[in-house]
Enzyme design. Structure first.
Site, PDB file in Angstrom:
ATOM      1  N   ARG A   1      -9.660   1.148   8.450  1.00  0.00           N
ATOM      2  CA  ARG A   1      -9.290  -0.230   8.769  1.00  0.00           C
ATOM      3  C   ARG A   1     -10.383  -0.956   9.549  1.00  0.00           C
ATOM      4  NH1 ARG A   1      -3.288   0.445   8.796  1.00  0.00           N
ATOM      5  NH2 ARG A   1      -2.423  -1.546   9.402  1.00  0.00           N
TER       6      ARG A   1
ATOM      7  N   ARG B   1      11.373  -1.753  11.025  1.00  0.00           N
ATOM      8  CA  ARG B   1      10.262  -1.356  11.897  1.00  0.00           C
ATOM      9  C   ARG B   1      10.108  -2.343  13.043  1.00  0.00           C
ATOM     10  NH1 ARG B   1       5.162   0.285   8.162  1.00  0.00           N
ATOM     11  NH2 ARG B   1       4.077  -1.002   9.690  1.00  0.00           N
TER      12      ARG B   1
ATOM     13  N   ARG C   1      -0.553  -8.874  13.407  1.00  0.00           N
ATOM     14  CA  ARG C   1      -1.095  -7.878  12.463  1.00  0.00           C
ATOM     15  C   ARG C   1      -1.953  -8.569  11.395  1.00  0.00           C
ATOM     16  NH1 ARG C   1       4.233  -5.179  10.623  1.00  0.00           N
ATOM     17  NH2 ARG C   1       2.939  -3.956   9.218  1.00  0.00           N
TER      18      ARG C   1
ATOM     19  N   ARG D   1      11.871  -5.705   4.846  1.00  0.00           N
ATOM     20  CA  ARG D   1      11.671  -4.254   4.657  1.00  0.00           C
ATOM     21  C   ARG D   1      12.653  -3.459   5.517  1.00  0.00           C
ATOM     22  NH1 ARG D   1       5.903  -1.733   5.466  1.00  0.00           N
ATOM     23  NH2 ARG D   1       5.984  -2.930   7.392  1.00  0.00           N
TER      24      ARG D   1
ATOM     25  N   LYS E   1       0.830  -1.214   0.000  1.00  0.00           N
ATOM     26  CA  LYS E   1       0.000   0.000   0.000  1.00  0.00           C
ATOM     27  C   LYS E   1       0.863   1.263   0.000  1.00  0.00           C
ATOM     28  CE  LYS E   1      -2.009  -1.122   3.892  1.00  0.00           C
ATOM     29  NZ  LYS E   1      -1.320  -2.391   4.216  1.00  0.00           N
TER      30      LYS E   1
END
Ligand code: AP5
Length: 224
Positions: free
Chosen positions: A90, A161, A172, A128, A15
């Site tokens: 969300r 992160r 998540r 990431r 996203k």
């Protein structure tokens, strides 16, 4: 009419990657509640202190907190023609909150769901790396920085992160299935939901998303 492009999908679907490109292409700001919350956490503000425990455990920050952030951001002048939402709404409550912010008929909404298998999501999130200096995003395999563990744009040390640890990512994904996935039916019932295969290369996915958005903006035809 104001354009609202909502990029929708599980953690790691791409996203943020696609929202940044779309923002450049369309000239609308990309609004990421995750980025705003992370900035607040880094700055140690009251909002950041309140949000931190939810984010680090993979839970959703309460609706009333996130809705307030979104309202303040979407009322800013740069959103007057349109905006791109990344990671918001969300929950059904958040989706209803967006609608309540604008007079009926003012918003031209297009929701693009990015569909990716869990196995790929886990790989993407584990690899990431982000730049705390300029927010540029990398992946250790698919899009590494040309400057190794530093940002090839601004030279800042890249970081992983805190919520990208395996345990938090699993939470998540569970929260996504339970709270966020039901929004697909919500937007399908409004005939504004479209979906792209998010497992391929970034460029191809971007072209697919852009095609859908352009069609919704009246530069072609696509059916929900
Ligand atoms: P948030 O920051 O919104 O995280 P998320 O939705 O979990 O999504 P991510 O940012 O992890 O993934 P993405 O889909 O943007 O993928 P990306 O482009 O980075 O939220 C974090 C937390 O904040 C939440 O858990 C919650 O606590 C809180 N929060 C935020 N919004 C909230 C809300 N509305 N309500 C309540 N709480 C909220 O890509 C991932 C990686 O894959 C990158 O390395 C990238 O380079 C790579 N990649 C991307 N596309 C491709 C591709 N096509 N091929 C190969 N690699 C790719």
């Amino acid at each position: 009419m104001k354009t609202a492009v909502i990029l929708f999908g599980p953690p790691g679907a791409g996203k943020g990657t696609q929202a940044r490109r779309l923002s450049v292409e369309l000239g609308y700001p990309s609004v990421s509640t995750g980025d705003i919350l992370r900035e607040a956490v880094a700055a140690g503000t009251e909002l950041g202190l309140a949000a931190r425990k939810y984010m680090e455990s993979g839970m959703l920050v309460p609706d009333e907190v996130v809705d307030g952030i979104a309202r303040d951001r979407l009322m800013r002048p740069d959103c007057a023609r349109g905006f791109i939402l990344d990671g918001y709404p969300r929950t059904i409550n958040q989706a209803e909150h967006v609608e309540s912010l604008f007079p009926r008929g003012e918003l031209n909404t297009v929701v693009v769901g990015i569909r990716v298998d869990d196995e790929v999501l886990l790989r993407r999130l584990a690899g990431r790396r982000t730049c705390p200096g300029c927010a540029k995003m990398f992946h250790v395999q698919s899009s590494p920085s040309k400057a190794g563990d530093r940002c090839d744009e601004c030279g800042t040390q890249l970081v992983q992160r805190r919520d990208d640890s395996e345990q938090v990512v699993k939470e998540r994904l569970r929260v996504y299935q339970e709270n966020t996935r039901p929004l697909i039916e919500f937007y399908k019932s409004r005939k504004v939901y479209f979906e792209v295969d998010g497992s391929g290369a970034v460029d191809g996915i971007f072209e697919s998303i852009l095609g859908i958005v352009n069609a919704r903006l009246g530069r072609g035809a696509v059916s929900a």
